[in-house]
Design an enzyme around this catalytic site. Sequence first.
Site, PDB file in Angstrom:
ATOM      1  CG  HIS A  92      -5.160   5.915   4.556  1.00  0.00           C
ATOM      2  ND1 HIS A  92      -4.527   6.025   3.327  1.00  0.00           N
ATOM      3  CD2 HIS A  92      -5.184   4.259   4.592  1.00  0.00           C
ATOM      4  CE1 HIS A  92      -4.236   4.847   2.732  1.00  0.00           C
ATOM      5  NE2 HIS A  92      -4.657   3.909   3.254  1.00  0.00           N
ATOM      6  CG  ASN A 125      -1.076   2.990   4.579  1.00  0.00           C
ATOM      7  OD1 ASN A 125      -2.135   2.266   4.529  1.00  0.00           O
ATOM      8  ND2 ASN A 125      -0.886   3.289   3.241  1.00  0.00           N
ATOM      9  CG  ASP A 178      -2.062   1.008   1.139  1.00  0.00           C
ATOM     10  OD1 ASP A 178      -2.041   1.668  -0.007  1.00  0.00           O
ATOM     11  OD2 ASP A 178      -3.045   1.068   2.032  1.00  0.00           O
ATOM     12  CB  CYS A 202      -6.237   9.457  -0.185  1.00  0.00           C
ATOM     13  SG  CYS A 202      -7.554   9.925  -1.306  1.00  0.00           S
TER      14      CYS A 202
END
Lengths: 321, 321
Positions: B219, B259, B26, B250
């Site tokens: 997040h 995150n 991620d 994002c």
Amino acid sequence: MNHASNHVSNTPFADKLIVQEVAPRDGLQIEPTWVDTADKVALINALSTAGFTRIEAGSFVSPKAIPALRDGDAVFQRIERHAGVIYVALVPNLKGAERALAAKADELNLVMSASQTHNRANMRMSCESSLTAFGDIVRHVKGSGVLLNASVATAFGCPFEGTIDEDRVIGIVDTYREMGIEGITLADTTGMANPRQVTRLVARVLERVEPSALTLHFHNTRGLGLANVLAAYEAGARRFDAALGGLGGCPFAPGASGNICTEDLVNMCDETGIRTGINLEKLLALSRALPALLGHDVPGQVAKAGRNSDLHPVPDYVLQI
Amino acid sequence: MNHASNHVSNTPFADKLIVQEVAPRDGLQIEPTWVDTADKVALINALSTAGFTRIEAGSFVSPKAIPALRDGDAVFQRIERHAGVIYVALVPNLKGAERALAAKADELNLVMSASQTHNRANMRMSCESSLTAFGDIVRHVKGSGVLLNASVATAFGCPFEGTIDEDRVIGIVDTYREMGIEGITLADTTGMANPRQVTRLVARVLERVEPSALTLHFHNTRGLGLANVLAAYEAGARRFDAALGGLGGCPFAPGASGNICTEDLVNMCDETGIRTGINLEKLLALSRALPALLGHDVPGQVAKAGRNSDLHPVPDYVLQI
């Protein structure tokens, strides 16, 4: 003394969280770029219309020590005083208190560190000398109608000494109160507090001080600022310092965040249903103007990400799926 | 079903907080700079020696969709497998699952958004199509010994649709479980969760799922990441995703944090007495190497500020006061 939870249920603070905006003082004091008096006044005036009831508007310290705030007198003279807003000045000594009273500050905030070493580094005197100076200030201010608050800096840890004994912090709170100082701030000066410690210390202080007289001052240096606010709030605290944009910081931790960010705090309150009375839209507009004023990015996050309710347009390709 | 608090007191998770490191997946997926396979492998190998028991090491998605992770097969083939570490792969469909099994991933993580619009934007299919694909994957993986986890993305809010009905999230959790998927992740994909909401939703999910099978993925987009972790922990959750340096982000909120940051989370746990088994010093060294690897500053704060125990030298002038 009642337990904190009893206090809370019996006061008008039961639900409301009071934010004292400290960007004009704690936020600007370490800025390397000079901010014109007119810009400081404009910022404070704008903040005064956003719903704050308390603004730390400047300090009356030596211009050599804090050149960024050397225009404290002019700032206090020129700001528009809004009804219902208390304009606070930080003062380090009697001379500062005299200047603050002449400039018609509504409240004086005195500062001493729980850590002897930090107090010597920050105030250039021992804690005993600080308390003597506090006594002079208390006598000078008495009867003037000006409010008094005193901060316990490094209450949750000291960058030189490390852990601070909680009994020492409690002892200082008792000393402040015995001197006739009404308001107490527990300050996490360099962002060392953690939520469990906050829960414990706030509970102990609220055995001595009404929630309406206790302020928590957190820095977000290690990412725990808002978690600490929630822990303190759940322990019964209702007053918090915060700085627009998350301005401020610690000279010992370059690159680390400063004060907890006002608009991020208000956003958390809005999202969790805690009333603040502060207009988040106005705050976001003010925060988004800071980089142009200061010449650098600021740590605040909601100003960048937007509020939850700021929905994004649906991409065109989604409509074809 | 027992209440969450009963679960907690009866499991080995009572005190320990499990961190699943997601930086290699991620964290890296939106990085514009290509990270060489060898550097990815070196990062995962280093993380494997820092005390993690779970690392999301890569994904098996279309190289067109996520070019930064197009070397997932090579990464999984080359990493050193450490005993006690589960290496997780994100897979979007049956083809990805086949690749992940070939590459010897220990666990597959499937993703569907609670929001139809976000699922269409992110996965380019409806939720119904996602569930059909999940069924294919479950049948393919059955009997292989490979673990299955499925994430409910946008579980706390959607950047397109806004609020997400909690009953819908619960319904998806039930559907996942009925399909035979053991592990469940509630993902706050774009950082819209707040602590009160987290408390509520985690309590509801823990009526259905053991704490050992529930992961929270937060997040820090609006500064609430660690506050949300604490709220979830207090509600009984024990497993959390986090990314070294706070990598990730994002695409809809440029400049906002990604995150929650692993080292900031571990620091919070160390300070509050929650065991993680993770070596913070090793993490900090790895995090401090990220800017050179990625060509930009990263959001993590403890790597900049240091730990509380990293005391600062006392200035010379203090000794003369």
